[in-house]
Enzyme design. Structure first.
Site, PDB file in Angstrom:
ATOM      1  N   GLU A 130       0.823  -1.224   0.000  1.00 52.03           N
ATOM      2  CA  GLU A 130       0.000   0.000   0.000  1.00 52.03           C
ATOM      3  C   GLU A 130       0.852   1.267   0.000  1.00 52.03           C
ATOM      4  OE1 GLU A 130      -3.223   0.025   2.802  1.00 52.03           O
ATOM      5  OE2 GLU A 130      -3.980  -1.899   2.114  1.00 52.03           O
TER       6      GLU A 130
HETATM    7  C1  LIG Z   1       3.194  -9.129   0.510  1.00 52.77           C
HETATM    8  C2  LIG Z   1       2.741  -8.168  -0.524  1.00 52.77           C
HETATM    9  C3  LIG Z   1       1.393  -8.057  -0.823  1.00 52.77           C
HETATM   10  C4  LIG Z   1       0.957  -7.200  -1.830  1.00 52.77           C
HETATM   11  N1  LIG Z   1      -0.363  -7.183  -2.181  1.00 52.77           N
HETATM   12  C5  LIG Z   1      -0.742  -6.473  -3.281  1.00 52.77           C
HETATM   13  C6  LIG Z   1      -2.080  -6.564  -3.778  1.00 52.77           C
HETATM   14  O1  LIG Z   1      -2.929  -7.247  -3.211  1.00 52.77           O
HETATM   15  N2  LIG Z   1      -2.396  -5.875  -4.905  1.00 52.77           N
HETATM   16  C7  LIG Z   1      -1.485  -5.106  -5.552  1.00 52.77           C
HETATM   17  O2  LIG Z   1      -1.818  -4.520  -6.565  1.00 52.77           O
HETATM   18  N3  LIG Z   1      -0.209  -4.980  -5.092  1.00 52.77           N
HETATM   19  C8  LIG Z   1       0.183  -5.646  -3.992  1.00 52.77           C
HETATM   20  N4  LIG Z   1       1.485  -5.552  -3.526  1.00 52.77           N
HETATM   21  C9  LIG Z   1       2.419  -4.679  -4.228  1.00 52.77           C
HETATM   22  C10 LIG Z   1       2.887  -3.492  -3.408  1.00 52.77           C
HETATM   23  O3  LIG Z   1       1.912  -2.509  -3.368  1.00 52.77           O
HETATM   24  C11 LIG Z   1       4.213  -3.032  -4.037  1.00 52.77           C
HETATM   25  O4  LIG Z   1       5.158  -3.997  -3.655  1.00 52.77           O
HETATM   26  C12 LIG Z   1       4.623  -1.675  -3.616  1.00 52.77           C
HETATM   27  O5  LIG Z   1       3.807  -0.715  -4.213  1.00 52.77           O
HETATM   28  C13 LIG Z   1       6.087  -1.353  -3.968  1.00 52.77           C
HETATM   29  O6  LIG Z   1       6.414  -1.706  -5.266  1.00 52.77           O
HETATM   30  P1  LIG Z   1       7.741  -2.580  -5.533  1.00 52.77           P
HETATM   31  O7  LIG Z   1       7.722  -3.732  -4.605  1.00 52.77           O
HETATM   32  O8  LIG Z   1       7.824  -2.863  -6.962  1.00 52.77           O
HETATM   33  O9  LIG Z   1       8.944  -1.638  -5.088  1.00 52.77           O
HETATM   34  P2  LIG Z   1       9.694  -0.569  -6.007  1.00 52.77           P
HETATM   35  O10 LIG Z   1       8.688   0.295  -6.669  1.00 52.77           O
HETATM   36  O11 LIG Z   1      10.681  -1.260  -6.841  1.00 52.77           O
HETATM   37  O12 LIG Z   1      10.441   0.307  -4.918  1.00 52.77           O
HETATM   38  C14 LIG Z   1      11.732  -0.032  -4.351  1.00 52.77           C
HETATM   39  C15 LIG Z   1      12.053   1.001  -3.284  1.00 52.77           C
HETATM   40  O13 LIG Z   1      12.155   2.292  -3.873  1.00 52.77           O
HETATM   41  C16 LIG Z   1      11.359   3.218  -3.144  1.00 52.77           C
HETATM   42  N5  LIG Z   1      10.874   4.241  -4.063  1.00 52.77           N
HETATM   43  C17 LIG Z   1      10.319   4.073  -5.276  1.00 52.77           C
HETATM   44  N6  LIG Z   1      10.038   5.263  -5.832  1.00 52.77           N
HETATM   45  C18 LIG Z   1      10.417   6.205  -4.933  1.00 52.77           C
HETATM   46  C19 LIG Z   1      10.409   7.626  -4.905  1.00 52.77           C
HETATM   47  N7  LIG Z   1       9.933   8.352  -5.905  1.00 52.77           N
HETATM   48  N8  LIG Z   1      10.895   8.252  -3.823  1.00 52.77           N
HETATM   49  C20 LIG Z   1      11.381   7.554  -2.793  1.00 52.77           C
HETATM   50  N9  LIG Z   1      11.433   6.216  -2.773  1.00 52.77           N
HETATM   51  C21 LIG Z   1      10.959   5.551  -3.810  1.00 52.77           C
HETATM   52  C22 LIG Z   1      10.250   2.389  -2.531  1.00 52.77           C
HETATM   53  O14 LIG Z   1       9.759   3.027  -1.363  1.00 52.77           O
HETATM   54  C23 LIG Z   1      10.990   1.101  -2.202  1.00 52.77           C
HETATM   55  O15 LIG Z   1      11.613   1.252  -0.970  1.00 52.77           O
HETATM   56  C24 LIG Z   1       1.908  -6.392  -2.519  1.00 52.77           C
HETATM   57  C25 LIG Z   1       3.257  -6.478  -2.178  1.00 52.77           C
HETATM   58  C26 LIG Z   1       3.682  -7.354  -1.203  1.00 52.77           C
HETATM   59  C27 LIG Z   1       5.131  -7.428  -0.891  1.00 52.77           C
END
Ligand SMILES: Cc1cc2nc3c(=O)[nH]c(=O)nc-3n(C[C@H](O)[C@H](O)[C@H](O)COP(=O)(O)OP(=O)(O)OC[C@H]3O[C@@H](n4cnc5c(N)ncnc54)[C@H](O)[C@@H]3O)c2cc1C
Length: 861
Positions: free
Chosen positions: A505
């Site tokens: 989220e």
């Molecule tokens: C257990 C689990 C359940 C989930 N359930 C769902 C679900 O039901 N439905 C769904 O749609 N999604 C779901 N997600 C997805 C979740 O919302 C994403 O994992 C999340 O939005 C982060 O995306 P990412 O993992 O690709 O990280 P990335 O986008 O690759 O980010 C990597 C890091 O960079 C940081 N970052 C990125 N951009 C910026 C910025 N501009 N400024 C500062 N920091 C930044 C992030 O904070 C993070 O620390 C789930 C994820 C997990 C792990």
């Protein structure tokens, strides 16, 4: 001398008068008249020479000009507006929609520099209805009793079928669905309390149940669905006949979710034998909670209409639709394995899946409105599920750590008595108090109709971060007991789970760096959005009038915040107005002070950095921290009032506020330290910290008082962990720990007698287990007392023990494995068997690739 005193008198009249007018936000006209009158009196009766008087009257003329509206509009505002338009930061539609989501509540008051506490204090204390309370004590407690986290994580890789059945039967997935559709229609507060209780027992259960009650198909349908869609889906979702999930994230689009490449193309195809206008979908999503078992997918994709079948646009943007998972082309079933917490989560993909147009949530007219829908709902949902999971985990950690450190002795003392351990315990208790306050006060506000977007982001970030701190501290105070995985480890899995809440989220780094302050500055600032809208008004003359009004109000507001900031810092906010005259009144005053300082710093940051502030993430993050600390501290004060102002809890309140406001001070200081415009930073520092940094973090003595509250049985300890599942039963460590804690208090006189006997040489052994026998033989304790001490000693031995496994039990295949005996052994039985638990009770199944594949193929069948 008398000349000096008269001069000082005039200075105080001018300077003090100016501060008074600005501090109290007296309007411009009244301030001008008051200033002119004083200047006139000074000119007649004072001793200022001609040039000095000329200077003063010129300064006064500058104050008069803004009162002449026509003149100031043409000569000042019009050119200022031209410059402002060139400085406007670029903003995408998705950013604008995110900024405009939800509404402004207490966050707006904190931004004002002069919070109206009555607005917060007038909210009723959130309470559970009789029905909600019955659910907490009935089905919720029953489900907790059914769940065995070791069994879930290590034996099955899932909750047992009877738990799934129970969840559906008792409508755990339908807490937010109205009764008219067969749901439970619980308040946000009740929803939060249920999730917190489940989280204190099993992270798998709280994650599984949290998702359908948060941002998912039900919530989307309720707010945007057509009547037909609601009638079709909601009763099925409420009855558990349909399992929902919401699929937004894809491999390319994580944090930048709006960058998704999943597509839907409007076209015509056969549907139920008829040529139908619909959407041909292709997607590839990952990380989707409940996807492996979902029967209906809420899907986010970009909608294209190259043949203009539904309108004259080629592209509509992000759209949300409901997709039954049994349609040809839909792939579900494979699973991710999130940090060994086996809630159902996995990828889903779809190849050329055709659905009719009315699958779009809200019907075809909602094409392209998916992003707005999501961010609107996130503005509420983010305040409930994840913060409640964190609070529930904190409550369990508090309850367990307080008791464990009391019964675990080293160097002949309970480890809780050591100051180092106490420091960690105080953090566990204090952070839990803050999380409880934030969750219940914010959920209460949601139940009163607020949609607090910025507080939701604050709660999401800070509660999950505090949850992580609590989990770390709980690990440390338990020592090796928390490290050794097995059925007896009640801390390790929650510790492992904390990064999950951090990531979902809106990952936390992004939430802190971009959202909390970024959204707050635009939404909550009393004038920024008005100025922006005025500058973008197509009717330029109307825009000029609105901009003029907002700009001059903004200038007055900034001057007032400077005066308030300086005066409140100088006086330690002692004279600041607060709503209550209680022992907590100083904390209100401190928040008043930081509210003014924060508002001032915010204005200067926006004025000097403009659109660059967006990429200066660390500056934004620090200002966001100040806002968050003030918000959380306010909820602590409100929570204390909501709970009936219990004097016993004052140490928790003081610890929480001191920790938060000290952090606010440090973050504001770091902000100024790193502010690129050094002259502005210098002036701000003199205005905000004229006496330096004067706020202190909690003292050691205060920490000790907090530790006493959680290491002794009593109301404060119970209140702090009120939602945790603490029922006394053999498989519930929280219940067993509480039992042992109470026994340790009851049996203290006997323990002291044993100690005295040892001193007198009546008993020799250093080990309590042997001392009991010796004391009985020497007549120090009678038969009944011996039995009591023996029983207590056995219970403690069990609680201190850890699991061990046969060598091949930990191999990947799990062949010829043993399940540790503790699974089926009561405390007493275990204690007599000693620490080691080696009894064979059955074969262990690990979550192997083979098993996962087998499940997948079963599902597909
Ligand atoms: C257990 C689990 C359940 C989930 N359930 C769902 C679900 O039901 N439905 C769904 O749609 N999604 C779901 N997600 C997805 C979740 O919302 C994403 O994992 C999340 O939005 C982060 O995306 P990412 O993992 O690709 O990280 P990335 O986008 O690759 O980010 C990597 C890091 O960079 C940081 N970052 C990125 N951009 C910026 C910025 N501009 N400024 C500062 N920091 C930044 C992030 O904070 C993070 O620390 C789930 C994820 C997990 C792990």
């Amino acid at each position: 001398m008398s000349g000096f005193l008269i001069g000082l008198g005039w200075f105080l009249l001018f300077f003090g008068g100016a501060i008074y007018l600005a501090y109290n936000r007296i309007n411009l006209l009244a301030s001008t008249i008051a200033s002119g009158s004083v200047l006139f009196i000074y000119t007649v009766f004072g001793s200022g020479n001609f040039f000095w008087l000329l200077l003063l009257w010129l300064a006064f003329a500058l104050m008069v000009i803004p009162n002449l509206r026509e003149l100031r509009r043409e000569k000042i505002t019009r050119p200022a507006l031209e410059i402002y338009r060139t400085m406007l930061p670029s903003m995408s539609d998705t950013e604008r929609e995110a900024l405009e989501a939800g509404n402004v509540w207490w966050d707006g008051e904190l931004f004002s520099g002069m919070p109206d506490w009555d607005r917060l204090m007038s909210f009723p204390a959130p309470l559970l209805s009789d029905e909600e309370q019955a659910f907490m004590d009935g089905p919720c407690a029953e489900l907790c009793a059914m769940l065995d986290d070791w069994d879930i994580a290590h034996e099955r890789g899932d909750m047992p079928p009877e738990a799934w059945q129970f969840i559906k039967k008792h409508k755990f997935f339908a807490m937010i669905i109205p009764k008219q559709y067969g749901g439970l229609e619980f308040s946000a507060y009740a929803n939060a309390m249920v999730i917190a209780r489940l989280s204190s027992r099993s992270p798998t259960a709280s994650s599984t149940i949290g998702v359908p009650n948060s941002l998912g198909p039900a919530e989307l349908l309720l707010h945007y669905g057509t009547d037909e869609q609601k009638q079709h889906w909601l009763p099925r979702l409420a009855a558990g006949d349909e399992i929902p999930c919401f699929a937004l994230t894809s491999p390319q689009a994580g944090s930048d979710a709006a960058a998704l490449i999943d597509s839907g193309v409007v076209c015509k195809q056969l549907w139920n034998g008829k040529q139908t206008t619909g959407i041909l979908l292709n997607w590839n999503k990952r990380y989707i909670t409940l996807a492996p078992v979902a029967t209906v997918l809420g899907l986010a994709f970009k909608l294209y209409d190259p043949k203009h079948l539904i309108g004259d646009q080629d592209e509509y943007g992000i759209t949300a639709a409901l997709i039954p998972t049994d349609l040809p082309g839909v792939e579900i079933g494979r699973r991710h394995y999130p940090l060994s917490i086996p809630f159902q989560n996995g990828p889903t993909s779809g190849k050329d899946v055709f659905v009719p147009l009315d699958s779009i949530i809200g019907g075809p007219e909602m094409a392209g409105k998916g992003w707005k829908m999501l961010v609107e709902l996130l503005s509420v949902g983010r305040a409930i599920t994840l913060p409640s999971i964190a609070a529930g985990g904190g409550q369990a950690a508090t309850y367990a750590s307080g008791a464990y450190t009391q019964i675990r002795k080293q160097f002949n003392l309970p480890v809780a008595k050591f100051e180092g351990v106490g420091e960690a315990l105080a953090r566990i208790a204090g952070h839990t108090y803050i999380m409880n306050a934030a969750v219940s006060v914010t959920a209460g506000a949601i139940d009163q109709g607020e949609k607090p977007a910025v507080p939701s982001a604050i709660l999401k970030y800070h509660c999950t971060e505090m949850g992580r701190k609590v989990a770390n501290d709980a690990m440390d105070v338990h020592g090796g007991k928390a490290i050794m995985m097995g059925p007896k480890n009640y801390i390790g899995r929650s510790y492992m789970a904390t990064p999950i809440a951090i990531t979902v989220e809106g990952a936390n780094i992004l939430t802190r760096s971009l959202i909390i302050f970024g959204q707050g500055a635009m939404r909550c600032h009393p004038y920024v959005l008005r100025e922006l809208h005025a500058a973008q008004d197509a009717d330029t003359e109307r825009g000029l009038i609105d901009f003029d009004d907002a700009l001059f109000s903004h200038i007055g507001y900034a001057i007032s915040n400077a005066a308030r900031s300086f005066f409140l810092a100088l006086t330690h906010a002692r004279f600041s107005k607060v709503p209550l005259n209680t022992p907590t009144h100083r904390y209100y005053q401190n928040i008043n002070r930081y509210s003014a300082a924060f508002a001032l710093a915010t204005d200067f940051a926006m004025l000097t950095l403009g659109g660059k502030l967006k990429i200066k993430e660390l500056l934004s993050a620090r200002l966001g921290d100040v806002l968050s600390c003030m918000y959380l501290a306010s909820t602590v004060l409100k929570h204390f009032e909501n709970q009936g102002r219990r004097a016993a809890d004052l140490p928790l309140v003081e610890w929480s506020i001191r920790t938060l406001m000290y952090h606010a001070q440090e973050q504001l200081h770091s902000f100024l330290r790193n502010f690129p415009n050094r002259p502005v930073a210098f002036i701000l520092r003199r205005t905000i910290f004229p006496r330096g940094r004067t706020y202190y973090s909690p003292s050691d003595d205060l920490g000790k008082k907090v530790v006493e509250l959680i290491t002794q049985s009593g109301d404060s300890r119970d209140r702090l962990s009120a939602q945790a599942f603490t029922t006394l039963m053999p498989s519930n460590p929280l219940g067993l720990l509480q039992e042992a804690l109470v026994l340790s208090e009851q049996l203290l006189p006997l323990e002291l007698r044993l100690r005295q006997a040892k001193k007198e040489g009546l008993i020799k052994s250093d080990y309590v287990g042997h001392q009991i026998d010796e004391a009985a033989r020497a007549g120090v304790i009678n038969a009944k007392e011996t039995a009591q001490l023996r029983d207590y000693h056995d219970k403690v031995s069990y609680l201190l023990s850890v699991d061990d496994f046969a060598a091949d039990d930990l191999s990947r295949s799990g062949a010829n494995s043993e399940t540790p005996a503790a699974v089926a052994v009561t405390p007493a039985a275990s204690a007599t068997a000693g620490n080691s638990t080696k009894k064979k009770v059955g074969k262990k199944k690990t979550v192997s690739k083979k098993a996962a594949a087998k499940k997948t193929s079963k599902k597909k069948k």
